[in-house]
Design a protein around this motif. Structure first.
Motif, PDB file in Angstrom:
ATOM      1  N   ILE A 288       0.867  -1.175   0.000  1.00 30.68           N
ATOM      2  CA  ILE A 288       0.000   0.000   0.000  1.00 30.68           C
ATOM      3  C   ILE A 288       0.904   1.225   0.000  1.00 30.68           C
ATOM      4  N   HIS A 289       0.808   2.031  -1.042  1.00 31.47           N
ATOM      5  CA  HIS A 289       1.669   3.198  -1.190  1.00 31.47           C
ATOM      6  C   HIS A 289       0.908   4.440  -0.748  1.00 31.47           C
ATOM      7  N   PHE A 290       1.456   5.149   0.225  1.00 27.43           N
ATOM      8  CA  PHE A 290       0.849   6.378   0.718  1.00 27.43           C
ATOM      9  C   PHE A 290       1.340   7.553  -0.119  1.00 27.43           C
ATOM     10  N   SER A 291       0.419   8.445  -0.459  1.00 31.25           N
ATOM     11  CA  SER A 291       0.784   9.675  -1.156  1.00 31.25           C
ATOM     12  C   SER A 291       1.457  10.633  -0.177  1.00 31.25           C
ATOM     13  N   GLN A 292       2.012  11.716  -0.703  1.00 28.36           N
ATOM     14  CA  GLN A 292       2.669  12.691   0.171  1.00 28.36           C
ATOM     15  C   GLN A 292       1.714  13.295   1.187  1.00 28.36           C
ATOM     16  N   PRO A 293       0.478  13.700   0.813  1.00 29.27           N
ATOM     17  CA  PRO A 293      -0.456  14.195   1.829  1.00 29.27           C
ATOM     18  C   PRO A 293      -0.762  13.166   2.910  1.00 29.27           C
ATOM     19  N   GLU A 294      -0.793  11.897   2.554  1.00 29.29           N
ATOM     20  CA  GLU A 294      -1.072  10.856   3.549  1.00 29.29           C
ATOM     21  C   GLU A 294       0.122  10.649   4.475  1.00 29.29           C
ATOM     22  N   ARG A 295       1.320  10.759   3.945  1.00 29.48           N
ATOM     23  CA  ARG A 295       2.503  10.685   4.815  1.00 29.48           C
ATOM     24  C   ARG A 295       2.557  11.876   5.754  1.00 29.48           C
ATOM     25  N   ASP A 296       2.163  13.047   5.250  1.00 29.71           N
ATOM     26  CA  ASP A 296       2.080  14.227   6.121  1.00 29.71           C
ATOM     27  C   ASP A 296       1.019  14.025   7.206  1.00 29.71           C
ATOM     28  N   GLU A 297      -0.068  13.367   6.852  1.00 30.37           N
ATOM     29  CA  GLU A 297      -1.125  13.100   7.822  1.00 30.37           C
ATOM     30  C   GLU A 297      -0.628  12.169   8.927  1.00 30.37           C
ATOM     31  N   LEU A 298       0.159  11.166   8.589  1.00 31.72           N
ATOM     32  CA  LEU A 298       0.717  10.278   9.607  1.00 31.72           C
ATOM     33  C   LEU A 298       1.636  11.045  10.561  1.00 31.72           C
ATOM     34  N   ARG A 299       2.415  11.962  10.020  1.00 32.80           N
ATOM     35  CA  ARG A 299       3.275  12.789  10.890  1.00 32.80           C
ATOM     36  C   ARG A 299       2.428  13.696  11.780  1.00 32.80           C
ATOM     37  N   ARG A 300       1.342  14.228  11.231  1.00 29.74           N
ATOM     38  CA  ARG A 300       0.455  15.083  12.035  1.00 29.74           C
ATOM     39  C   ARG A 300      -0.158  14.290  13.187  1.00 29.74           C
ATOM     40  N   ARG A 301      -0.548  13.075  12.933  1.00 27.25           N
ATOM     41  CA  ARG A 301      -1.138  12.249  13.988  1.00 27.25           C
ATOM     42  C   ARG A 301      -0.138  11.951  15.102  1.00 27.25           C
ATOM     43  N   LYS A 302       1.123  11.766  14.721  1.00 29.52           N
ATOM     44  CA  LYS A 302       2.150  11.554  15.751  1.00 29.52           C
ATOM     45  C   LYS A 302       2.324  12.804  16.607  1.00 29.52           C
ATOM     46  N   LEU A 303       2.245  13.980  15.985  1.00 33.06           N
ATOM     47  CA  LEU A 303       2.367  15.217  16.756  1.00 33.06           C
ATOM     48  C   LEU A 303       1.212  15.390  17.731  1.00 33.06           C
ATOM     49  N   LEU A 304       0.047  14.840  17.403  1.00 30.99           N
ATOM     50  CA  LEU A 304      -1.102  14.948  18.301  1.00 30.99           C
ATOM     51  C   LEU A 304      -0.870  14.218  19.624  1.00 30.99           C
ATOM     52  N   TRP A 305       0.095  13.331  19.651  1.00 29.16           N
ATOM     53  CA  TRP A 305       0.392  12.631  20.909  1.00 29.16           C
ATOM     54  C   TRP A 305       0.857  13.599  21.992  1.00 29.16           C
ATOM     55  N   ALA A 306       1.348  14.767  21.585  1.00 32.45           N
ATOM     56  CA  ALA A 306       1.765  15.766  22.577  1.00 32.45           C
ATOM     57  C   ALA A 306       0.597  16.202  23.453  1.00 32.45           C
ATOM     58  N   LEU A 307      -0.635  16.033  22.961  1.00 31.84           N
ATOM     59  CA  LEU A 307      -1.805  16.417  23.761  1.00 31.84           C
ATOM     60  C   LEU A 307      -1.964  15.553  24.998  1.00 31.84           C
ATOM     61  N   TYR A 308      -1.332  14.398  25.037  1.00 30.86           N
ATOM     62  CA  TYR A 308      -1.410  13.567  26.249  1.00 30.86           C
ATOM     63  C   TYR A 308      -0.740  14.261  27.434  1.00 30.86           C
ATOM     64  N   LEU A 309       0.168  15.184  27.144  1.00 32.07           N
ATOM     65  CA  LEU A 309       0.775  15.966  28.227  1.00 32.07           C
ATOM     66  C   LEU A 309      -0.220  16.941  28.837  1.00 32.07           C
ATOM     67  N   MET A 310      -1.282  17.277  28.078  1.00 30.81           N
ATOM     68  CA  MET A 310      -2.273  18.239  28.539  1.00 30.81           C
ATOM     69  C   MET A 310      -3.519  17.570  29.118  1.00 30.81           C
ATOM     70  N   ARG A 311      -3.583  16.266  29.084  1.00 27.64           N
ATOM     71  CA  ARG A 311      -4.767  15.567  29.566  1.00 27.64           C
ATOM     72  C   ARG A 311      -4.559  15.069  30.984  1.00 27.64           C
ATOM     73  N   ASP A 312      -5.615  15.162  31.764  1.00 27.30           N
ATOM     74  CA  ASP A 312      -5.569  14.624  33.120  1.00 27.30           C
ATOM     75  C   ASP A 312      -5.565  13.101  33.069  1.00 27.30           C
ATOM     76  N   PRO A 313      -4.919  12.474  34.050  1.00 29.41           N
ATOM     77  CA  PRO A 313      -4.276  13.063  35.236  1.00 29.41           C
ATOM     78  C   PRO A 313      -2.824  13.492  35.018  1.00 29.41           C
ATOM     79  N   PHE A 314      -2.268  13.268  33.827  1.00 28.51           N
ATOM     80  CA  PHE A 314      -0.869  13.620  33.588  1.00 28.51           C
ATOM     81  C   PHE A 314      -0.650  15.111  33.768  1.00 28.51           C
ATOM     82  N   PHE A 315      -1.586  15.936  33.293  1.00 30.30           N
ATOM     83  CA  PHE A 315      -1.411  17.382  33.383  1.00 30.30           C
ATOM     84  C   PHE A 315      -1.369  17.836  34.834  1.00 30.30           C
ATOM     85  N   THR A 316      -2.304  17.358  35.638  1.00 31.01           N
ATOM     86  CA  THR A 316      -2.373  17.780  37.040  1.00 31.01           C
ATOM     87  C   THR A 316      -1.139  17.356  37.826  1.00 31.01           C
ATOM     88  N   LYS A 317      -0.632  16.171  37.542  1.00 27.33           N
ATOM     89  CA  LYS A 317       0.465  15.628  38.352  1.00 27.33           C
ATOM     90  C   LYS A 317       1.843  16.079  37.879  1.00 27.33           C
TER      91      LYS A 317
END
Length: 365
Positions: free
Chosen positions: A293-322
């Protein structure tokens, strides 16, 4: 309505800048993160929907007559607009539910996430099981600037039989339109001396063909066709996308069951994200190597964007509070004596803490 669409298209640059400015200023509204004041969020939602509709008009006007969806109609164009409107409304729903129902707001958030998941699943199916870009807000039209020839991939099965002239004079890019225009000019020049009247009418038709490309009826790939063509890789691709689509709904369901302060929803959400991303990022390691399965450039960019969304786990409780909040406050105290920098840092921390109090701001959905 048509007159308004034309006005939006003619003033698209001005409208785009104005919409971005208005949305940015909404973060400075008083009582922006107050649980008891619905007004600021209502204003933000209204401006967001207004901007979304205008952007949809701007993006759809040039291609309304040029492309027809997999089913033979342009109904799929409404899915990105619907998803964007739902995302603009969800914060108002959260604030209103918290104001009137308290902790029972999670029932309303679950309903919102369920609707978004259903719409995205419908879009995923309607587009022939192509990867959703920006959660479905951006249409996946398979345009890869680095790959002029279409590859055999989900949503593009058995389409590489197109002639070389069609690849050379592609009506969907500027170079293709320019080449088509030059070709039309040359043909007109050769026929002018023989028949001026017919040449004039032919010139008009060719100019219209350049401006308004022919309608393309794209055949939608079904799930059975995808599985037959791609085998295990196709099944894993669908699984990874479904996990990404349903992850927010799974998260809020566990929040309602265990509470926002519990580690269980946080850990399960992270596990679903990790599993889905692991599947999509390592498809080449599974199944038959001949069924890649060959991903186009926009789809590869989308995979990178999804990885960046993992940073939101730093803002979610209980990780944020602690952890996160303590780091932010300690950093603020260190730079507090510094003129201007201390003031700006205080405002940034205030905005981050306020945004963290809203599920919809850190949901990543």
């Amino acid at each position: 309505m048509e007159a308004y669409k034309q006005w939006v298209w003619r003033n698209r640059e001005y409208i785009h800048s104005l919409g971005s400015l208005a949305n940015g200023l909404t973060w400075l509204l008083p009582e922006k993160f107050s649980a008891s004041d619905i007004g600021p969020e209502a204003v933000t939602a209204f401006l967001g929907i207004f901007t979304t509709i205008n952007e949809h008009i701007i993006e759809s006007v040039p291609t309304t007559r040029a492309h027809v969806g997999p089913s033979g109609t342009d109904s799929s164009l409404s899915y990105p607009l619907l998803i964007s409107i739902l995302k603009d409304l969800e914060t108002v729903v959260e604030v209103a539910a918290e104001h009137f129902y308290g902790d029972r707001k999670w029932n309303f958030i679950i309903a919102t996430e369920a609707i978004k998941a259903l719409v995205r699943l419908a879009l995923f199916r309607n587009t022939g099981y192509k990867m959703l870009l920006h959660g479905g807000e951006t249409p996946n039209d398979d345009k890869d600037p680095n790959q002029p020839v279409l590859q055999n991939r989900p949503g593009h099965l058995d389409r590489n039989h197109r002639s070389g002239n069609q690849n050379l004079y592609n009506p969907w890019n500027m170079e293709g339109r320019a080449m088509s225009a030059l070709s039309s000019f040359g043909q007109n020049a050769r026929t002018t001396a023989t028949s001026p009247t017919s040449s004039w009418s032919r010139r008009i038709q060719q100019q219209q063909a350049v401006i308004e490309p022919a309608v393309i009826n794209e055949k939608r790939t079904t799930l059975s066709e995808l599985l037959s063509e791609k085998g295990v890789k196709g099944a894993l691709f669908v699984m990874g996308e479904v996990l990404f689509i349903t992850r927010p709904l799974i998260y809020v369901l566990f929040i309602r069951r265990y509470g926002i302060r519990s580690w269980i929803p946080w850990a399960i959400s992270l596990s679903v994200d990790t599993l889905g991303m692991g599947i999509l990022s390592n498809l080449k390691l599974w199944g038959d190597k001949c069924k890649q399965i060959h991903f186009s450039q926009p789809e590869r960019d989308e995979l990178r964007r999804r990885k960046l969304l993992w940073a939101l786990y730093l803002m979610r409780d209980p990780f944020f509070t602690k952890f996160t909040r303590e780091k932010l406050e300690s950093s603020q105290k260190k730079v507090e004596p510094v003129p201007l920098i201390g003031f700006l840092t205080e405002k940034i921390v205030e905005l981050l803490v306020g945004a963290q109090s809203r599920y919809t701001y850190i949901s990543g959905s």
